[in-house]
Write an enzyme that holds these catalytic residues in place. Structure first.
Site: not given
Ligand code: 13P
Length: 251
Positions: A11, A13, A99, A101, A169, A175, A213
């Site tokens: 992803n 983002k 997601h 976010e 997740e 992150g 992560s």
């Molecule tokens: P990270 O791998 O940067 O922690 O992000 C995970 C994520 O949100 C993937 O959709």
């Protein structure tokens, strides 16, 4: 034991301008073609601006392409949104929905996410339905009830193992460099599996990805878990070498 082919998904983002994104996607496609037989499916979810071009540079490779979100409607007055048939039309095969976010930044509820997943299915896209608890919910001991509740509402009745992937997740692991422990991941994935098996005839075949992560140094122990059928990778998917190392964990 059911054999589920792992899916390693990146992803991106809101990252990558054109030059970086196309270099990343074409580098990945080249590595996949060079390797030949792979131990997993590969997916990248670039920002909408790059989707069409990434489909172009990965066309003859094993790299699948997905959107990061879609609207629940097929078309209409929804400025800035993208409909699932538009993603299918440019050659995407998947779309992330729900997601954390988007749940946080755009106030998306599990009901909204179910509608988006249905729109994805109607457009013949695979919906990657994301779920996960916040740190506060975990501290309150509510992880399993939150995640099971999100799965119950976000995953539509028409879901099958072919048109739907679940991604767990934990919000506090995204992150942050802080990965959930193997025991924490195993507990949640086992609970999600139980819910899927209860509800769907092919519940045992659904792929359940872990995200938060994931990096080359922790991918192997996470992917070795019985109900972890792949990874949804953020930061590490932006570095070709790191993403490839995670893919090779499945070889
Ligand atoms: P990270 O791998 O940067 O922690 O992000 C995970 C994520 O949100 C993937 O959709």
């Amino acid at each position: 034991m059911t054999q589920r082919r792992p899916l390693i998904a990146g992803n991106w983002k809101m990252n990558c301008l054109r030059a970086d994104g196309l270099a990343l996607a074409s580098g990945l496609a080249a590595k996949a073609s060079e390797k030949g037989t792979l131990g997993c499916d590969i997916l990248v979810c670039p920002p909408a601006t790059l989707l069409s071009d990434v489909v172009g540079v990965t066309k003859d490779s094993a790299v699948g392409v997905g959107g990061q979100d879609c609207h629940a409607a097929v078309s209409g007055a929804h400025t800035g949104d993208i409909a699932a048939p538009m993603l299918a039309d440019i050659g995407a095969g998947y779309v992330l929905v729900g997601h954390s976010e988007r749940r946080a930044d755009h106030g998306e509820s599990s009901t909204d996410i179910r509608r988006k997943a249905i729109a994805a299915h109607d457009a013949d896209l695979v919906a990657v339905v994301c779920v996960g608890e916040t740190e506060q919910e975990r501290d309150l001991g509510a992880t399993l009830s939150v995640v099971n509740g999100q799965v119950a509402v976000s995953v539509p009745d028409g879901a099958t193992a072919k048109n739907t992937v679940i991604a767990y997740e934990p919000v506090w692991a995204i992150g942050t460099g802080r990965t959930a422990s193997v025991a924490e991941v195993a507990e949640v994935h086992t609970a999600i599996r139980a819910e899927l098996v209860k509800r769907f005839a092919d519940g045992n075949e659904f792929r359940i990805l872990y995200g938060g992560s994931v990096k080359p140094s922790n991918a192997a122990e996470l992917l070795a878990l019985e109900d972890v059928d792949g990874a949804l990778v953020g930061g590490a998917s932006l570095k070709l070498e790191d993403f490839w190392k995670i893919i090779e964990t499945c070889a």
